[in-house]
Design a protein around this motif. Sequence first.
Motif, mmCIF file in Angstrom:
data_model
loop_
_atom_site.group_PDB
_atom_site.id
_atom_site.type_symbol
_atom_site.label_atom_id
_atom_site.label_comp_id
_atom_site.label_asym_id
_atom_site.label_seq_id
_atom_site.Cartn_x
_atom_site.Cartn_y
_atom_site.Cartn_z
ATOM 1 N N TYR A 67 -47.714 42.592 -36.656
ATOM 2 C CA TYR A 67 -48.339 41.753 -37.854
ATOM 3 C C TYR A 67 -47.695 40.311 -37.364
ATOM 4 O O TYR A 67 -47.919 39.352 -37.961
ATOM 5 N N ASP A 68 -46.892 40.196 -36.980
ATOM 6 C CA ASP A 68 -45.171 38.951 -36.704
ATOM 7 C C ASP A 68 -46.201 37.910 -36.009
ATOM 8 O O ASP A 68 -45.886 36.430 -36.787
ATOM 9 N N LEU A 69 -47.804 38.528 -35.432
ATOM 10 C CA LEU A 69 -48.109 37.533 -34.379
ATOM 11 C C LEU A 69 -49.333 36.259 -35.539
ATOM 12 O O LEU A 69 -49.356 35.254 -35.265
ATOM 13 N N LEU A 70 -50.056 37.516 -36.142
ATOM 14 C CA LEU A 70 -49.680 36.199 -37.432
ATOM 15 C C LEU A 70 -49.633 35.255 -38.082
ATOM 16 O O LEU A 70 -49.780 34.535 -38.853
ATOM 17 N N ASP A 71 -48.017 35.682 -38.479
ATOM 18 C CA ASP A 71 -47.200 34.750 -38.699
ATOM 19 C C ASP A 71 -46.613 34.060 -38.400
ATOM 20 O O ASP A 71 -46.303 32.465 -38.934
ATOM 21 N N ASN A 72 -47.232 33.937 -36.804
ATOM 22 C CA ASN A 72 -46.724 33.206 -35.731
ATOM 23 C C ASN A 72 -48.128 32.150 -35.353
ATOM 24 O O ASN A 72 -47.682 31.361 -34.270
ATOM 25 N N LEU A 73 -49.234 32.268 -36.001
ATOM 26 C CA LEU A 73 -50.122 31.649 -35.778
ATOM 27 C C LEU A 73 -49.479 29.801 -35.151
ATOM 28 O O LEU A 73 -49.402 29.428 -36.198
ATOM 29 N N PRO A 74 -50.447 29.625 -34.217
ATOM 30 C CA PRO A 74 -50.378 27.935 -34.891
ATOM 31 C C PRO A 74 -50.964 26.828 -36.569
ATOM 32 O O PRO A 74 -52.016 27.998 -36.374
ATOM 33 N N PRO A 75 -50.547 25.834 -36.717
ATOM 34 C CA PRO A 75 -50.515 25.482 -38.144
ATOM 35 C C PRO A 75 -52.880 25.555 -38.255
ATOM 36 O O PRO A 75 -53.400 25.461 -36.993
ATOM 37 N N GLU A 76 -53.020 25.259 -39.057
ATOM 38 C CA GLU A 76 -54.709 25.489 -39.347
ATOM 39 C C GLU A 76 -55.348 24.164 -38.742
ATOM 40 O O GLU A 76 -56.329 24.265 -38.699
ATOM 41 N N THR A 77 -54.032 23.095 -38.931
ATOM 42 C CA THR A 77 -54.449 21.835 -38.417
ATOM 43 C C THR A 77 -55.042 21.401 -37.348
ATOM 44 O O THR A 77 -55.469 20.514 -36.429
ATOM 45 N N SER A 78 -54.388 21.903 -35.686
ATOM 46 C CA SER A 78 -55.073 21.736 -34.669
ATOM 47 C C SER A 78 -55.638 23.324 -34.588
ATOM 48 O O SER A 78 -56.116 23.930 -35.363
ATOM 49 N N ARG A 79 -56.475 22.387 -33.657
ATOM 50 C CA ARG A 79 -57.660 23.199 -33.113
ATOM 51 C C ARG A 79 -56.926 24.612 -32.264
ATOM 52 O O ARG A 79 -58.111 25.483 -33.233
ATOM 53 N N GLY A 80 -55.913 24.996 -32.135
ATOM 54 C CA GLY A 80 -55.969 26.654 -31.674
ATOM 55 C C GLY A 80 -55.678 27.043 -32.633
ATOM 56 O O GLY A 80 -56.316 28.389 -33.027
ATOM 57 N N GLY A 81 -54.462 26.394 -32.937
ATOM 58 C CA GLY A 81 -54.472 27.355 -35.006
ATOM 59 C C GLY A 81 -55.882 27.859 -35.588
ATOM 60 O O GLY A 81 -56.085 28.840 -36.020
ATOM 61 N N ALA A 82 -56.617 26.560 -35.674
ATOM 62 C CA ALA A 82 -58.085 27.032 -36.446
ATOM 63 C C ALA A 82 -58.657 27.940 -35.961
ATOM 64 O O ALA A 82 -59.190 29.153 -36.424
ATOM 65 N N PHE A 83 -58.644 27.816 -34.780
ATOM 66 C CA PHE A 83 -59.811 28.927 -33.884
ATOM 67 C C PHE A 83 -59.540 30.417 -33.770
ATOM 68 O O PHE A 83 -59.859 31.159 -34.300
ATOM 69 N N MET A 101 -48.720 30.593 -28.118
ATOM 70 C CA MET A 101 -49.710 30.304 -28.868
ATOM 71 C C MET A 101 -49.158 28.768 -29.833
ATOM 72 O O MET A 101 -49.550 28.234 -29.464
ATOM 73 N N LYS A 102 -47.456 28.641 -29.053
ATOM 74 C CA LYS A 102 -46.982 27.326 -30.197
ATOM 75 C C LYS A 102 -47.427 26.024 -29.424
ATOM 76 O O LYS A 102 -47.583 25.179 -30.008
ATOM 77 N N ARG A 103 -47.666 26.624 -28.183
ATOM 78 C CA ARG A 103 -48.114 25.275 -27.715
ATOM 79 C C ARG A 103 -49.723 24.860 -27.953
ATOM 80 O O ARG A 103 -50.004 24.219 -27.626
ATOM 81 N N ALA A 104 -50.836 26.048 -27.984
ATOM 82 C CA ALA A 104 -51.999 25.694 -27.777
ATOM 83 C C ALA A 104 -51.752 24.960 -29.830
ATOM 84 O O ALA A 104 -53.468 24.595 -29.743
ATOM 85 N N GLY A 105 -50.846 25.026 -30.009
ATOM 86 C CA GLY A 105 -51.176 24.621 -31.227
ATOM 87 C C GLY A 105 -50.738 23.484 -31.545
ATOM 88 O O GLY A 105 -50.533 22.342 -32.535
ATOM 89 N N GLN A 106 -50.455 22.346 -30.590
ATOM 90 C CA GLN A 106 -50.225 20.928 -29.809
ATOM 91 C C GLN A 106 -50.871 20.218 -30.032
ATOM 92 O O GLN A 106 -50.863 19.065 -30.303
ATOM 93 N N VAL A 107 -52.424 20.705 -29.908
ATOM 94 C CA VAL A 107 -53.174 19.928 -30.554
ATOM 95 C C VAL A 107 -54.667 20.310 -30.822
ATOM 96 O O VAL A 107 -54.105 21.376 -31.902
#
Length: 312
Positions: free
Chosen positions: A199-215, A306-312
Motif C-alpha cells: 500500500y506504500d505505492l498508493l501513499d506515494n502516488l503523484p499528486p491529483e493535480t498532475s496528469r500522471g497522478g490523476a490517471f 512515479m514521482k517524475r510522472a507527477g511533475q507534468v
Amino acid sequence: MARKLIIDTDPGIDDAVALTLALFDPKLDVVAVTAVGGNVPPEMASRNVQAIIEQLDPPRWPRTGSASAPDAGLPADARHIHGADGLGNAKFEVAELIHRHPAEKVICDEVRAAPDEVTILALGPLTNIARAFQRDPGLESQVGRLVIMGGAVTAPGNVTPAAEFNIYCDPVSARSVFKSRTTKTLIPLDVTNQVPLTYDLLDNLPPETSRGGAFLRRVLPHAFRSHRQLFGQEEIFLHDVVALVAVTHPELFETCEIAGDVETQGELTAGATLFDRRPRPEWRANMEIATAVDSAAVVDYIMRAMKRAGQV
Ligand code: BDR
Ligand code: CA
C-alpha cells in the motif's frame, strides 16, 4: 541519446502503469505503442492504449497501432483482475480516431526506420510481434532487442498450473517469436513475483493535480482491491513494470543464456514454457532469461519514476 522503444501492450493495469512510467522517462523515446488482445479483447486494448495516451498527454505522443484477434481467438482474458474496462473501471472517454494502423505495420515501420536501434518491450501476448516477423521476414535481425514479459521457469503458471497468461493467450505466436533470430530477453513470472508492491505505492502516488497522478489514482487502487478479493493478498505484482525496468536498468537483473520453447497443444499444458535446463543442454540457446532481480532497487526505481510522472 534516449533509447527508442516500441511498447506492445494489452492494457491492463500493470501495462498502464508501465506506460505511464515509460512515457515520462526522459531516457526513453517511446516511438510507438501498439495494442494487442490479452487482458482485454483486441478492440478494447486499442481503445485503452488511446485512452492512456490521451489522459497522460506526454511531452511526445507516440504512434499507435491497433490490435486484431489472434488466429485461434483469445482463450482467456483477465478483466476479473483489471476491471470490466481493463483500466480499473475508470471508464475513460476517447476521441474517435480517423486513421488506425494495424499494430504489426507500425512495428515494421518503426524498426525499419532505425535498424538495430529500436528496443521492443512486449507486455502482452506475442501476436503482433509474430505477425510483424511474418509480414517482413528480414525484420527479426533489425530489432535492437526484444524484452518479453512472459513465461515461467520453475514458478507455477498464473492462468493454468502450467502456463503464464501472456504465453497462454497465443502460444503459437509465442513459439514462433522464441524461435526467431531476434536478440531477446525474457522476464518470467519467477522474477516478477519477486517484486511485491504494498500500500506504500498508493501513499506515494503523484499528486491529483498532475496528469500522471490523476490517471494513476483512477486506475491503480482497483489492483489492490482485486488482489485482496480474489487472492486474499494485501500486495500486488506489477509484472509489466518489472519488465520495463529490465529495459531501463538491466544491471538490476541476473540473467543466463538458455534454450526456450512453448507447448502449443497440450490438454493440460498449452502455453507452458519449457527451458533446456539439463546439465548438458541439447537444444541451442535462443534467448537470455532473467533469473534474479534486485527487488529493493526495482521498487526504488518505481517510486522515483512515479514521482517524475507527477511533475507534468
Ligand atoms: C501478465 O499477464 C497480464 O495479466 C499482465 O498484464 C502481465 O502482462 C502476467 O502474467
Ligand atoms: Ca500485460
